[in-house]
Design a protein around this motif. Structure first.
Motif, PDB file in Angstrom:
ATOM      1  N   ASP A  73       0.854  -1.182   0.000  1.00 52.18           N
ATOM      2  CA  ASP A  73       0.000   0.000   0.000  1.00 52.18           C
ATOM      3  C   ASP A  73       0.898   1.242   0.000  1.00 52.18           C
ATOM      4  OD1 ASP A  73      -2.155   1.662   0.115  1.00 52.18           O
ATOM      5  OD2 ASP A  73      -2.670   1.240   2.194  1.00 52.18           O
ATOM      6  N   PRO A  79      -2.921  -2.313  -2.419  1.00 46.41           N
ATOM      7  CA  PRO A  79      -2.737  -3.750  -2.228  1.00 46.41           C
ATOM      8  C   PRO A  79      -3.820  -4.558  -2.940  1.00 46.41           C
ATOM      9  CG  PRO A  79      -3.426  -2.695  -0.173  1.00 46.41           C
ATOM     10  CD  PRO A  79      -3.238  -1.617  -1.181  1.00 46.41           C
ATOM     11  N   ASP A 100      -7.649  -3.227  -3.268  1.00 44.69           N
ATOM     12  CA  ASP A 100      -8.473  -2.697  -2.173  1.00 44.69           C
ATOM     13  C   ASP A 100      -9.350  -1.548  -2.653  1.00 44.69           C
ATOM     14  OD1 ASP A 100      -7.705  -4.435  -0.216  1.00 44.69           O
ATOM     15  OD2 ASP A 100      -6.314  -3.059   0.780  1.00 44.69           O
ATOM     16  N   VAL A 129       0.272  -8.495   1.334  1.00 41.61           N
ATOM     17  CA  VAL A 129       0.548  -7.095   1.032  1.00 41.61           C
ATOM     18  C   VAL A 129       2.054  -6.894   1.003  1.00 41.61           C
ATOM     19  CG1 VAL A 129       0.268  -4.713   1.810  1.00 41.61           C
ATOM     20  CG2 VAL A 129      -1.604  -6.336   2.081  1.00 41.61           C
TER      21      VAL A 129
END
Length: 153
Positions: A73, A79, A100, A129
């Motif tokens: 992220d 992610p 996401d 992630v």
């Protein structure tokens, strides 16, 4: 002095208004990169089916490996929430993945793929992630004796 305050307020407002666009672009970038990884799974699975034969018990099965990059992220990437590969029939599977906060994407795979046990017909589910994961694909026979690609992580 008032100019500096107005300039700072204007800068904060522009940044606040542009954050949704930045997040959307990050999701698109992650999905594009991950689509290449899913295509590599498709290519490796089809290659196994087209160029190899399942081996008898005790003989190592034909194998291909694919490295998947689950983005972290950040400002430029979002992610990937999950990767799911489900066998839909004797000749194919369906890969589903999503960054996401974005809608799920689907990619048909022209090979039957199952998780770990060729006779169990389980769905492959991966996530992570900021990780690189290696997916091993082997050609085996299912409970009916048909060739199937078995994925293990």
């Amino acid at each position: 002095m008032i100019r500096y305050v107005l300039a700072a307020l204007l800068t904060v407002a522009v940044i606040a208004l542009s954050l949704p666009a930045i997040q959307s672009v990050a999701g698109v970038a992650s999905e594009r990169g991950f689509a290449g990884d899913v295509a590599a799974i498709d290519d490796a699975a089809v290659s196994l089916l087209e160029s190899e034969e399942p081996t008898p018990d005790g003989v190592p099965a034909p194998r291909r490996t694919v490295t998947l990059s689950f983005p972290a992220d950040s400002l430029t990437t979002a992610p990937i929430a999950h990767l799911r590969i489900e066998r839909i029939d004797e000749t194919g599977s369906l890969a589903s993945y999503a960054a996401d906060g974005r809608a799920e994407r689907q990619h048909p795979i022209d090979a039957p793929i199952v998780h770990a046990d060729p006779t169990a017909n389980e769905t492959v589910e991966l996530g992570g992630v900021g990780e690189r994961r290696t997916l091993a694909l082997t050609l085996q026979r299912d409970g009916d004796g048909d060739p199937v690609v078995v994925a293990t992580d």
